[in-house]
Design an enzyme around this catalytic site. Sequence first.
Site, PDB file in Angstrom:
ATOM      1  CB  THR A 120      -0.847   0.021   1.171  1.00  0.00           C
ATOM      2  OG1 THR A 120      -1.415   1.165   1.444  1.00  0.00           O
ATOM      3  CG2 THR A 120      -0.307  -0.319   2.600  1.00  0.00           C
ATOM      4  CG  ASP A 121      -1.185   4.976  -1.125  1.00  0.00           C
ATOM      5  OD1 ASP A 121      -1.649   4.484  -0.227  1.00  0.00           O
ATOM      6  OD2 ASP A 121      -1.878   5.731  -1.757  1.00  0.00           O
ATOM      7  CD  GLU A 122      -3.454   3.416   4.462  1.00  0.00           C
ATOM      8  OE1 GLU A 122      -3.182   3.107   5.572  1.00  0.00           O
ATOM      9  OE2 GLU A 122      -4.504   3.253   3.932  1.00  0.00           O
ATOM     10  CE1 TYR A 147      -3.582  -2.827   5.630  1.00  0.00           C
ATOM     11  CE2 TYR A 147      -3.282  -0.402   5.275  1.00  0.00           C
ATOM     12  CZ  TYR A 147      -3.487  -1.617   4.803  1.00  0.00           C
ATOM     13  OH  TYR A 147      -3.338  -1.925   3.508  1.00  0.00           O
ATOM     14  CE  LYS A 151       0.056  -4.453   3.161  1.00  0.00           C
ATOM     15  NZ  LYS A 151      -0.324  -6.023   2.292  1.00  0.00           N
ATOM     16  NE  ARG A 211      -7.300   8.035   2.506  1.00  0.00           N
ATOM     17  CZ  ARG A 211      -6.488   8.791   3.508  1.00  0.00           C
ATOM     18  NH1 ARG A 211      -6.332  10.106   3.210  1.00  0.00           N
ATOM     19  NH2 ARG A 211      -6.642   8.732   5.021  1.00  0.00           N
ATOM     20  N   GLY A 272      -5.209   9.900  14.361  1.00  0.00           N
ATOM     21  CA  GLY A 272      -4.049   9.612  13.618  1.00  0.00           C
ATOM     22  C   GLY A 272      -4.425   9.704  11.936  1.00  0.00           C
TER      23      GLY A 272
HETATM   24  P1  NAD Z   1      -9.774  -7.269   2.043  1.00  0.00           P
HETATM   25  O1  NAD Z   1      -9.597  -7.204   3.444  1.00  0.00           O
HETATM   26  O2  NAD Z   1     -10.955  -6.944   1.164  1.00  0.00           O
HETATM   27  O3  NAD Z   1      -9.220  -8.895   1.476  1.00  0.00           O
HETATM   28  C1  NAD Z   1      -8.203  -9.607   2.480  1.00  0.00           C
HETATM   29  C2  NAD Z   1      -8.606 -11.115   2.278  1.00  0.00           C
HETATM   30  O4  NAD Z   1      -7.292 -11.637   3.017  1.00  0.00           O
HETATM   31  C3  NAD Z   1      -9.767 -11.863   2.723  1.00  0.00           C
HETATM   32  O5  NAD Z   1     -10.195 -12.525   1.814  1.00  0.00           O
HETATM   33  C4  NAD Z   1      -9.640 -12.441   4.126  1.00  0.00           C
HETATM   34  O6  NAD Z   1     -10.358 -13.543   4.208  1.00  0.00           O
HETATM   35  C5  NAD Z   1      -8.051 -12.987   3.626  1.00  0.00           C
HETATM   36  N1  NAD Z   1      -7.109 -13.176   4.764  1.00  0.00           N
HETATM   37  C6  NAD Z   1      -6.833 -12.237   5.845  1.00  0.00           C
HETATM   38  N2  NAD Z   1      -6.098 -12.851   6.768  1.00  0.00           N
HETATM   39  C7  NAD Z   1      -5.720 -14.024   6.314  1.00  0.00           C
HETATM   40  C8  NAD Z   1      -4.903 -15.087   6.700  1.00  0.00           C
HETATM   41  N3  NAD Z   1      -4.356 -14.973   7.799  1.00  0.00           N
HETATM   42  N4  NAD Z   1      -4.780 -15.891   5.801  1.00  0.00           N
HETATM   43  C9  NAD Z   1      -5.368 -16.169   4.750  1.00  0.00           C
HETATM   44  N5  NAD Z   1      -6.175 -15.190   4.252  1.00  0.00           N
HETATM   45  C10 NAD Z   1      -6.401 -14.028   4.989  1.00  0.00           C
HETATM   46  O7  NAD Z   1      -8.496  -6.729   1.488  1.00  0.00           O
HETATM   47  P2  NAD Z   1      -8.177  -5.719   0.276  1.00  0.00           P
HETATM   48  O8  NAD Z   1      -8.689  -4.386   0.227  1.00  0.00           O
HETATM   49  O9  NAD Z   1      -8.498  -6.594  -0.965  1.00  0.00           O
HETATM   50  O10 NAD Z   1      -6.628  -5.707   0.085  1.00  0.00           O
HETATM   51  C11 NAD Z   1      -5.738  -6.824  -0.550  1.00  0.00           C
HETATM   52  C12 NAD Z   1      -4.334  -6.410  -0.347  1.00  0.00           C
HETATM   53  O11 NAD Z   1      -4.081  -5.344  -1.101  1.00  0.00           O
HETATM   54  C13 NAD Z   1      -3.825  -6.248   0.993  1.00  0.00           C
HETATM   55  O12 NAD Z   1      -2.683  -6.813   1.116  1.00  0.00           O
HETATM   56  C14 NAD Z   1      -3.752  -4.575   1.270  1.00  0.00           C
HETATM   57  O13 NAD Z   1      -2.758  -4.358   2.098  1.00  0.00           O
HETATM   58  C15 NAD Z   1      -3.349  -4.108  -0.391  1.00  0.00           C
HETATM   59  N6  NAD Z   1      -4.144  -2.893  -0.688  1.00  0.00           N
HETATM   60  C16 NAD Z   1      -5.145  -2.518  -0.506  1.00  0.00           C
HETATM   61  C17 NAD Z   1      -5.777  -1.408  -0.996  1.00  0.00           C
HETATM   62  C18 NAD Z   1      -7.196  -0.908  -1.084  1.00  0.00           C
HETATM   63  O14 NAD Z   1      -7.436   0.345  -1.379  1.00  0.00           O
HETATM   64  N7  NAD Z   1      -8.160  -1.670  -0.665  1.00  0.00           N
HETATM   65  C19 NAD Z   1      -4.698  -0.354  -1.684  1.00  0.00           C
HETATM   66  C20 NAD Z   1      -3.491  -0.777  -1.668  1.00  0.00           C
HETATM   67  C21 NAD Z   1      -3.047  -2.052  -1.440  1.00  0.00           C
HETATM   68  O1  DAU Z   2      -4.144   3.767   0.363  1.00  0.00           O
HETATM   69  C1  DAU Z   2      -4.489   2.489   0.393  1.00  0.00           C
HETATM   70  C2  DAU Z   2      -5.275   2.074   1.451  1.00  0.00           C
HETATM   71  O2  DAU Z   2      -6.586   2.624   1.190  1.00  0.00           O
HETATM   72  C3  DAU Z   2      -5.176   0.683   1.630  1.00  0.00           C
HETATM   73  O3  DAU Z   2      -3.966   0.209   1.802  1.00  0.00           O
HETATM   74  C4  DAU Z   2      -6.318   0.152   2.907  1.00  0.00           C
HETATM   75  O4  DAU Z   2      -6.060  -1.263   2.775  1.00  0.00           O
HETATM   76  C5  DAU Z   2      -7.504   0.699   2.332  1.00  0.00           C
HETATM   77  O5  DAU Z   2      -8.539   0.505   3.413  1.00  0.00           O
HETATM   78  C6  DAU Z   2      -7.322   2.216   2.033  1.00  0.00           C
HETATM   79  O6  DAU Z   2      -7.135   2.839   3.457  1.00  0.00           O
HETATM   80  P1  DAU Z   2      -7.999   4.106   3.946  1.00  0.00           P
HETATM   81  O7  DAU Z   2      -7.974   4.263   5.348  1.00  0.00           O
HETATM   82  O8  DAU Z   2      -7.566   5.380   2.940  1.00  0.00           O
HETATM   83  O9  DAU Z   2      -9.617   3.712   3.519  1.00  0.00           O
HETATM   84  P2  DAU Z   2     -11.109   3.926   4.001  1.00  0.00           P
HETATM   85  O10 DAU Z   2     -11.790   3.217   2.928  1.00  0.00           O
HETATM   86  O11 DAU Z   2     -10.926   3.277   5.324  1.00  0.00           O
HETATM   87  O12 DAU Z   2     -11.060   5.334   4.192  1.00  0.00           O
HETATM   88  C7  DAU Z   2     -11.090   6.267   2.934  1.00  0.00           C
HETATM   89  C8  DAU Z   2     -11.130   7.752   3.522  1.00  0.00           C
HETATM   90  O13 DAU Z   2     -12.461   7.755   3.899  1.00  0.00           O
HETATM   91  C9  DAU Z   2     -10.161   7.894   4.615  1.00  0.00           C
HETATM   92  O14 DAU Z   2      -9.645   9.409   4.590  1.00  0.00           O
HETATM   93  C10 DAU Z   2     -11.037   7.934   5.678  1.00  0.00           C
HETATM   94  C11 DAU Z   2     -12.484   8.326   5.229  1.00  0.00           C
HETATM   95  N1  DAU Z   2     -13.941   7.856   5.741  1.00  0.00           N
HETATM   96  C12 DAU Z   2     -13.935   6.404   5.849  1.00  0.00           C
HETATM   97  C13 DAU Z   2     -15.064   5.922   6.365  1.00  0.00           C
HETATM   98  C14 DAU Z   2     -15.229   4.233   6.515  1.00  0.00           C
HETATM   99  C15 DAU Z   2     -14.906   8.585   5.941  1.00  0.00           C
HETATM  100  O15 DAU Z   2     -14.715   9.593   5.937  1.00  0.00           O
HETATM  101  N2  DAU Z   2     -15.869   7.972   6.499  1.00  0.00           N
HETATM  102  C16 DAU Z   2     -16.122   6.717   6.529  1.00  0.00           C
HETATM  103  O16 DAU Z   2     -17.246   6.130   6.900  1.00  0.00           O
END
Ligand code: NAD
Ligand code: DAU
Length: 331
Positions: A120-122, A147, A151, A211, A272
């Site tokens: 992730t970019d985070e 989180y 990562k 974002r 945070g």
């Molecule tokens: P998600 O939470 O939707 O899915 C995670 C999956 O991993 C689920 O299917 C869960 O059952 C599985 N999992 C969790 N713990 C496990 C374990 N111990 N063993 C096996 N499987 C397990 O997450 P996502 O949003 O699809 O993110 C996927 C990947 O991409 C992550 O590594 C996340 O850090 C990265 N990522 C997400 C975003 C985003 O915007 N969602 C952006 C950049 C990177």
């Molecule tokens: O940048 C990549 C990351 O993006 C991934 O690594 C994470 O797995 C993914 O969950 C996401 O993280 P964020 O914390 O940015 O995503 P989230 O959807 O939780 O929130 C997006 C933005 O919206 C954040 O600034 C918080 C805000 N937010 C979130 C929720 C759930 C709200 O304002 N209201 C809400 O109800």
Amino acid sequence: MRLLVTGGAGFIGSNFVHQTVRERPDVDVTVLDALTYAGDRASLAPVAEEVTLVEGDVADAETVDRLVADADVVVHFAAESHNDNSLSNPWPFVRTNVVGTYTLLEAVRRHEKRYHHISTDEVYGDLELDDPAKFTPETPYNPSSPYSSTKAASDLLVRAWVRSFGVQATISNCSNNYGPYQHVEKFIPRQITNVVDGIRPKLYGTGENVRDWIHVEDHNTAVWAIVERGRIGETYLIGADGEVDNKTVVELILELMGQSPDAYDHVNDRPGHDMRYAIDATKLRDELGWTPRYGSFRDGLAATIEWYRANEAWWRPQKDATEAKYAQLGR
Ligand code: NAD
Ligand code: DAU
């Protein structure tokens, strides 16, 4: 190619599996997923015939060793992924994201398999709103939440396993994804499903936070470009120049769903809370020739809204428990 996809029943992983089955019939896909609250068999239902789903834990060395031995390439999506949850209980994040990645690295090292690490970019922390800078592969790591720190730790393990043990690995750090099959705890699906349920969208704090949105399909085409053409040991940043502040996202969702754009509430901010993320994807574009397919955030968001409207049976089972969790946090 025999491909092992961890976390393939989650949001990005399931979209990756769908795209792979659709566009790469020569690839034989096995998914390893623990089916936590965030994983759902139903996300793989349309490809159930084409894919083997193994229910198991990435921190379980025996299962991981067996599956890695049978694969040519491993793409590691599995993670605990939600910042808010990591603030309430960090331990599952340490276990899955750090110990799970360690377990996979030891297996790919033992069996000499190609490994791609999804991150992730985070890991880079956040930027000021008025900072002209974007994250690059040279930006120092500075994670803010439990989180993002787990990562970051997992990325550093990968770098060490490449340097010390010659593991054939690449890393990608992507910005915020949106699209189908995203859990309703996340910002965009939470607000879409709130509007469907007649609940006003909830904006953390002032809503100025930015974002850098990318459609999940674009993330996944970039992952394939890196798996096929990325240089071993390199980090690629994935992003599609999609910076939007949260307030604008909520207003757009309301407008696209036929509501008044100011029909939302401000709620408690996330402790945070990172202010802004922004990706410079020059390396990915120039070196690997990747370009996104989704040009417009507005169109991608409209299609995502349509998906949630048409697939209520998929998200409805998650909704009440998710909102109950947020209610306890005053968010
Ligand atoms: P998600 O939470 O939707 O899915 C995670 C999956 O991993 C689920 O299917 C869960 O059952 C599985 N999992 C969790 N713990 C496990 C374990 N111990 N063993 C096996 N499987 C397990 O997450 P996502 O949003 O699809 O993110 C996927 C990947 O991409 C992550 O590594 C996340 O850090 C990265 N990522 C997400 C975003 C985003 O915007 N969602 C952006 C950049 C990177
Ligand atoms: O940048 C990549 C990351 O993006 C991934 O690594 C994470 O797995 C993914 O969950 C996401 O993280 P964020 O914390 O940015 O995503 P989230 O959807 O939780 O929130 C997006 C933005 O919206 C954040 O600034 C918080 C805000 N937010 C979130 C929720 C759930 C709200 O304002 N209201 C809400 O109800």
